[in-house]
Design an enzyme around this catalytic site. Structure first.
Site, PDB file in Angstrom:
ATOM      1  CB  SER A 196      -0.845   0.597   1.393  1.00  0.00           C
ATOM      2  OG  SER A 196      -1.633  -1.020   1.074  1.00  0.00           O
ATOM      3  CG  HIS A 243      -2.693   4.291   3.036  1.00  0.00           C
ATOM      4  ND1 HIS A 243      -3.082   3.353   3.050  1.00  0.00           N
ATOM      5  CD2 HIS A 243      -1.549   2.729   3.266  1.00  0.00           C
ATOM      6  CE1 HIS A 243      -4.046   2.624   3.615  1.00  0.00           C
ATOM      7  NE2 HIS A 243      -3.017   1.749   3.198  1.00  0.00           N
TER       8      HIS A 243
END
Length: 296
Positions: A196, A243
């Protein structure tokens, strides 16, 4: 060539009388040779008409023309997005390894996942720096790996040809490391898996480069915003730290790409990318020098 033909100036470029041509400027209808032709919306125009057209443009039109006349790609690359496919293939292969029963699959995942204390021998007695990157190769389940690889495929097939293979790979690797570094600083004791951080780096790069070439980035910004918000919702077992770290690194790397596009700036571009990598490594010393600043 007949005398009548030679006497007819319409058969020769008006700027170069010795050059035969039968192409007319679409505005003034005078004959122009290939050197004097500038492609226009329909046909070609001559240099004089081009200057007149540019003089009559509004400031907004001139700004738009400058933007669209810039090199569209930081480094155009033809062919298939080989790096994208290679990363997807490698990640899928590692995921299949983790499915092997008998403890082997669990061993693979435990060897590759990212856990910040393993960066510090004084804490665990072990030093395993490869985990900064290999954490992006292991995933928690079929939906986890599937959605990440789908996002990589969707972004990579557009972004890799635009950047070139080596730049795209550099962006992906630095973004993945950036996600791991952010986890180190913001969630030190949490083990994490997944690509991610790298995917969010690609999202960030797409925002910067899309805006730079004048593309409509509203849709990209909306998708990125939704995914960022999901990371902060209780109950969703995702690492928002990775993230954010990947996104920030992706934005920075893309900014470097867009400001060092010229061939003569290649050395500067490489130097800045090395500096980004060195900066990420330097941030790993924060828990050692300032342990009170690191969040458990």
């Amino acid at each position: 060539m007949s005398t009548d033909f030679q006497r007819n100036r319409d058969n020769f470029c008006y700027r170069h009388p010795d050059r035969q041509s039968f192409v007319l400027c679409q505005r003034c209808l005078r004959t122009i040779c290939p050197e004097c032709q500038t492609p226009a919306a329909v046909g070609v125009i001559c240099p004089e008409c081009l200057r007149d057209q540019q003089k009559s443009q509004s400031p907004a039109q001139r700004k738009a023309e400058r933007r669209w006349s810039r090199p569209r790609a930081v480094s155009a690359s033809s062919g298939q997005p080989i790096v994208t496919y290679a990363i997807i293939g490698l990640t899928a292969f590692v995921y299949l390894l983790t499915l092997i029963p008998g403890g082997f699959g669990d061993s693979v995942q435990q060897t590759l996942l990212y856990w910040a204390p393993l960066m510090y021998p004084d804490v665990t007695g072990r030093f395993e720096p490869w985990r900064l990157l290999t954490g992006a190769l292991v995933h928690a389940g079929i939906w986890h790996v599937g959605l990440n690889m789908l996002a990589l495929w969707m972004i990579g097939r557009s972004l890799e040809p635009l950047l070139g293979r080596w730049r795209f790979l550099t962006l992906y690797v630095l973004s993945a490391i950036g996600g791991s570094v952010a986890v180190t600083l913001l969630s030190f004791t949490t083990p994490v898996v997944g690509a991610s951080g790298a995917i969010f780096g690609l999202f960030g790069a797409l925002l910067v480069i899309g805006r730079h070439i004048g593309a409509n980035i509203a849709g990209i910004a909306l998708v990125l915003g939704i995914n960022l918000v999901i990371g902060f919702i209780p109950g969703f077992n995702v690492s928002w730290q990775a993230h954010v770290g990947g996104l920030l690194v992706g934005l920075l790397v893309a900014f470097i790409f867009t400001r060092t596009r010229a061939v003569r700036q290649r050395g500067l571009q490489i130097g800045l990318l090395v500096a980004v990598g060195a900066g990420l490594v330097a941030l790993l010393f924060v828990p050692v020098v300032f342990p009170g600043l690191v969040l458990a």
